[in-house]
Design an enzyme around this catalytic site. Structure first.
Site, PDB file in Angstrom:
ATOM      1  N   ASN A 126       0.823  -1.227   0.000  1.00 17.37           N
ATOM      2  CA  ASN A 126       0.000   0.000   0.000  1.00 17.37           C
ATOM      3  C   ASN A 126       0.851   1.269   0.000  1.00 17.37           C
ATOM      4  O   ASN A 126       0.513   2.240  -0.667  1.00 17.37           O
ATOM      5  CB  ASN A 126      -1.031  -0.020   1.131  1.00 17.37           C
ATOM      6  CG  ASN A 126      -0.440  -0.126   2.507  1.00 17.37           C
ATOM      7  OD1 ASN A 126       0.623  -0.705   2.676  1.00 17.37           O
ATOM      8  ND2 ASN A 126      -1.112   0.416   3.491  1.00 17.37           N
ATOM      9  N   GLU A 224       3.201  -3.750  12.433  1.00 13.85           N
ATOM     10  CA  GLU A 224       2.296  -2.642  12.090  1.00 13.85           C
ATOM     11  C   GLU A 224       1.183  -3.266  11.269  1.00 13.85           C
ATOM     12  O   GLU A 224       1.395  -3.647  10.120  1.00 13.85           O
ATOM     13  CB  GLU A 224       3.013  -1.561  11.269  1.00 13.85           C
ATOM     14  CG  GLU A 224       4.158  -0.862  11.967  1.00 13.85           C
ATOM     15  CD  GLU A 224       3.735  -0.023  13.160  1.00 13.85           C
ATOM     16  OE1 GLU A 224       2.516   0.123  13.424  1.00 13.85           O
ATOM     17  OE2 GLU A 224       4.633   0.478  13.857  1.00 13.85           O
ATOM     18  N   CYS A 258      -3.618   1.876   6.374  1.00 18.73           N
ATOM     19  CA  CYS A 258      -3.941   1.296   7.685  1.00 18.73           C
ATOM     20  C   CYS A 258      -4.533   2.346   8.613  1.00 18.73           C
ATOM     21  O   CYS A 258      -5.227   2.005   9.564  1.00 18.73           O
ATOM     22  CB  CYS A 258      -2.703   0.645   8.291  1.00 18.73           C
ATOM     23  SG  CYS A 258      -1.261   1.685   8.271  1.00 18.73           S
ATOM     24  N   GLU A 427       7.269   2.463  15.669  1.00 11.59           N
ATOM     25  CA  GLU A 427       8.285   2.853  14.696  1.00 11.59           C
ATOM     26  C   GLU A 427       8.359   4.370  14.680  1.00 11.59           C
ATOM     27  O   GLU A 427       7.532   5.056  15.275  1.00 11.59           O
ATOM     28  CB  GLU A 427       7.920   2.324  13.313  1.00 11.59           C
ATOM     29  CG  GLU A 427       7.961   0.806  13.239  1.00 11.59           C
ATOM     30  CD  GLU A 427       7.832   0.303  11.828  1.00 11.59           C
ATOM     31  OE1 GLU A 427       8.855   0.177  11.154  1.00 11.59           O
ATOM     32  OE2 GLU A 427       6.694   0.044  11.401  1.00 11.59           O
TER      33      GLU A 427
HETATM   34  P1  NDP Z   1      -0.138  -9.500   3.830  1.00 11.73           P
HETATM   35  O1  NDP Z   1      -0.138  -9.138   5.256  1.00 11.73           O
HETATM   36  O2  NDP Z   1      -0.286 -10.955   3.513  1.00 11.73           O
HETATM   37  O3  NDP Z   1       1.220  -8.991   3.139  1.00 11.73           O
HETATM   38  C1  NDP Z   1       2.110  -8.038   3.666  1.00 11.73           C
HETATM   39  C2  NDP Z   1       3.548  -8.455   3.391  1.00 11.73           C
HETATM   40  O4  NDP Z   1       3.816  -9.691   4.045  1.00 11.73           O
HETATM   41  C3  NDP Z   1       3.855  -8.711   1.907  1.00 11.73           C
HETATM   42  O5  NDP Z   1       5.193  -8.373   1.651  1.00 11.73           O
HETATM   43  C4  NDP Z   1       3.655 -10.212   1.811  1.00 11.73           C
HETATM   44  O6  NDP Z   1       4.316 -10.764   0.704  1.00 11.73           O
HETATM   45  C5  NDP Z   1       4.271 -10.675   3.107  1.00 11.73           C
HETATM   46  N1  NDP Z   1       3.841 -11.981   3.574  1.00 11.73           N
HETATM   47  C6  NDP Z   1       2.684 -12.642   3.288  1.00 11.73           C
HETATM   48  N2  NDP Z   1       2.651 -13.824   3.931  1.00 11.73           N
HETATM   49  C7  NDP Z   1       3.812 -13.925   4.631  1.00 11.73           C
HETATM   50  C8  NDP Z   1       4.365 -14.919   5.497  1.00 11.73           C
HETATM   51  N3  NDP Z   1       3.704 -16.032   5.769  1.00 11.73           N
HETATM   52  N4  NDP Z   1       5.566 -14.699   6.039  1.00 11.73           N
HETATM   53  C9  NDP Z   1       6.244 -13.572   5.783  1.00 11.73           C
HETATM   54  N5  NDP Z   1       5.777 -12.587   4.975  1.00 11.73           N
HETATM   55  C10 NDP Z   1       4.567 -12.767   4.411  1.00 11.73           C
HETATM   56  O7  NDP Z   1      -1.251  -8.636   3.109  1.00 11.73           O
HETATM   57  P2  NDP Z   1      -2.019  -8.878   1.720  1.00 11.73           P
HETATM   58  O8  NDP Z   1      -1.208  -8.321   0.624  1.00 11.73           O
HETATM   59  O9  NDP Z   1      -2.440 -10.318   1.603  1.00 11.73           O
HETATM   60  O10 NDP Z   1      -3.323  -7.955   1.914  1.00 11.73           O
HETATM   61  C11 NDP Z   1      -4.487  -8.465   2.522  1.00 11.73           C
HETATM   62  C12 NDP Z   1      -5.119  -7.434   3.442  1.00 11.73           C
HETATM   63  O11 NDP Z   1      -4.209  -7.111   4.484  1.00 11.73           O
HETATM   64  C13 NDP Z   1      -5.450  -6.094   2.819  1.00 11.73           C
HETATM   65  O12 NDP Z   1      -6.652  -6.113   2.143  1.00 11.73           O
HETATM   66  C14 NDP Z   1      -5.480  -5.202   4.040  1.00 11.73           C
HETATM   67  O13 NDP Z   1      -6.707  -5.309   4.702  1.00 11.73           O
HETATM   68  C15 NDP Z   1      -4.393  -5.783   4.903  1.00 11.73           C
HETATM   69  N6  NDP Z   1      -3.120  -5.020   4.733  1.00 11.73           N
HETATM   70  C16 NDP Z   1      -2.815  -4.086   5.657  1.00 11.73           C
HETATM   71  C17 NDP Z   1      -1.690  -3.322   5.512  1.00 11.73           C
HETATM   72  C18 NDP Z   1      -1.337  -2.270   6.515  1.00 11.73           C
HETATM   73  O14 NDP Z   1      -0.652  -1.324   6.186  1.00 11.73           O
HETATM   74  N7  NDP Z   1      -1.741  -2.412   7.742  1.00 11.73           N
HETATM   75  C19 NDP Z   1      -0.807  -3.459   4.357  1.00 11.73           C
HETATM   76  C20 NDP Z   1      -1.174  -4.519   3.454  1.00 11.73           C
HETATM   77  C21 NDP Z   1      -2.311  -5.237   3.654  1.00 11.73           C
HETATM   78  P3  NDP Z   1       3.559 -10.971  -0.707  1.00 11.73           P
HETATM   79  O15 NDP Z   1       2.690  -9.807  -0.927  1.00 11.73           O
HETATM   80  O16 NDP Z   1       4.682 -10.978  -1.641  1.00 11.73           O
HETATM   81  O17 NDP Z   1       2.832 -12.257  -0.611  1.00 11.73           O
END
Ligand code: NDP
Length: 456
Positions: A126, A224, A258, A427
């Protein structure tokens, strides 16, 4: 990588295998030992040079962010500048990372702040640039190496930043970007015994898994996570100002934020008036081509994210206010304001799209009850002219970042983080570097053996 505004393929980036992660950890360890041994002034100078190099490539970084994440170009330029500022701020901390001298009897007691070693930063899609830099800049400044795993959908700015770090003179191996999936590269990094701390930003579900994996190795972790933040508007507020500011608080970054104030709580006696004022303000928040400097809101980041948002609110669901969005190619979704019951799924869970729910409340106690009625606790806003009430509310809402008559909640020089399921640790701010250190305590016996100190 796909441009979310056009659905055109930009490029492909190979994923880092488990063996690639292992090799990166070894390179990082060697680079970190040399980096930590540098004079603090030299480390600071190199980080400042990194900041200057980022500044010189701001437009290039911004254009990459527009292409891979669909951010409006004005926002993307700000984000690239934010990376520069984060590096500058962290550089200023290198020579101020002091320990303590604590009074004890019979000697001198000192604390030292030592780097942790290698830190893994797992960034979301994001805000690919700023969030990557939130962890990376202070970790480097405190003498650590950093392995950054960007989200699979948005690795391009991270990869460019690693190139700029090398161009600025940072040692090879000190800051490496490891693209790949969460399940593959992400897990391999979290599980690697050579990684001392994991800084994770993303969903609460994945954060929970990352924390459990870190627990298996007693590894430090910062989380976070998500949010469902309230925007609380009291009848005594400047209603015009509150309504004019509300769209930005849940539509900025197409709601993929977020800190989005996606639950608008409005005191009952001004509820209708507020909605009346909100409608033109939402329509004025133009959604369209992110390369156009006049655009306020771009597309959602991916087809998967649009499917997720539609799962909460189909585009033909009844809405109090619905904006417009381009038709045709691109992951477009219009600004949407809903009137729903407080316990409805869309009023409690994180949608991560341009969707807000408006809920009426009766009095202060009711506002606090509603504000706290989600598992999250990241941010929130309070609109009132009564400063006593503003502070009472700020102390009663269980969230890490609150703003009064404003929606500003993230600054690189103030602490940021969540309560409850929104996260763990903080952070940014004055404590940012310390979070990437171990505290070592050393006692030196200074007593003269000929004249030992008298005990009382
Ligand atoms: P994730 O939490 O799955 O992804 C965030 C990061 O973690 C990405 O780099 C992802 O890699 C990585 N990741 C995923 N699974 C693992 C794991 N098992 N171990 C280590 N790293 C991992 O978010 P999503 O992209 O699936 O988004 C889904 C929902 O999450 C969104 O719709 C939103 O509601 C929420 N979200 C919240 C955020 C915030 O700022 N608080 C940011 C992003 C999402 P990769 O993408 O390469 O799989």
């Amino acid at each position: 990588m796909v441009n979310p505004a056009t659905e055109e393929l930009i490029t492909t980036v190979p994923a880092t295998s488990a063996a690639g992660v292992d090799a990166a950890v070894r390179r990082a360890a060697a680079a970190q030992a040399r980096w930590a041994a540098l004079a603090p002034g030299d480390r600071a100078r190199l980080l400042r040079r990194f900041a200057t190099t980022v500044d010189a490539h701001r437009e290039e970084l911004a254009q990459l962010e527009v292409a891979e994440a669909g951010h409006p170009v004005g926002n993307a330029r700000w984000e690239a500048g934010n990376v520069r500022d984060l590096l500058d701020y962290a550089a200023g901390g290198v020579e101020r990372l002091t320990g303590q001298q604590i009074p004890v009897s019979g000697g001198v007691n000192l604390t030292f702040r030592e780097p942790l070693g290698t830190v893994a930063v797992i960034a979301p899609w994001n805000f690919p640039m700023p969030v990557a830099a939130w962890g990376t800049a202070p970790a480097l400044a405190a003498g650590n190496a950093v392995l950054l795993k960007p989200a699979e959908t948005t690795p391009l700015t991270a990869l460019r930043l690693a190139g700029l770090a090398l161009a600025a003179g940072l040692p090879e191996g000190l800051f490496q970007v490891l693209p790949g999936s969460g399940a593959g590269t992400g897990r391999a990094l979290v599980d690697h015994p050579g990684v001392a701390k994991v800084v994770f930003t993303g969903s609460t579900a994945t954060g929970r898994e990352v924390m459990a994996r870190c627990a298996a190795q007693i590894k430090a972790v910062t989380l976070e996570l998500g949010g469902k933040s309230p925007n609380i508007v009291f009848a005594d507020a400047d209603i015009e100002r509150a309504a004019a500011a509300a769209p930005g608080s849940f539509l900025d970054n197409t709601g993929q934020d977020c800190c989005a104030r996606s639950r608008i709580l409005v005191q009952r006696q001004v509820y209708d008036r507020f909605l009346e004022l909100l409608e033109p303000a939402v329509h004025a928040f133009t959604c369209g081509d992110p390369t156009d400097p006049g655009t306020a809101m771009g597309p959602l980041v991916s087809a998967a994210q649009r499917t997720r948002v539609r799962g909460y609110v189909p585009e033909d669901a009844p809405a109090a206010i619905r904006g417009t969005a381009p038709k045709g190619k691109g992951y477009w979704y219009p600004a949407t304001v809903l009137e729903r019951e407080p316990a409805d799924r869309v009023a409690v869970e994180e949608v991560f799209g341009p969707v807000a729910v408006v809920l009426p409340f009766t009095d202060e106690a009711d506002a606090v009850r509603l504000a706290n009625a989600t598992p999250y606790g990241l941010s929130g806003s309070i609109w009132t002219r009564d400063t006593g009430r503003a502070l009472r509310l700020a102390q009663s809402v269980a969230a890490g970042n609150l703003s009064v008559n404003s929606h500003a909640s993230v600054r690189y020089w103030t602490p940021f983080g969540g309560y409850k399921h929104s996260g763990l640790g903080r952070e940014l701010g004055p404590g940012a570097l310390a979070a990437f250190t171990e505290t070592k305590n050393v006692f030196l016996d200074t007593q003269d053996p000929e004249h030992p100190q008298e005990q009382p």
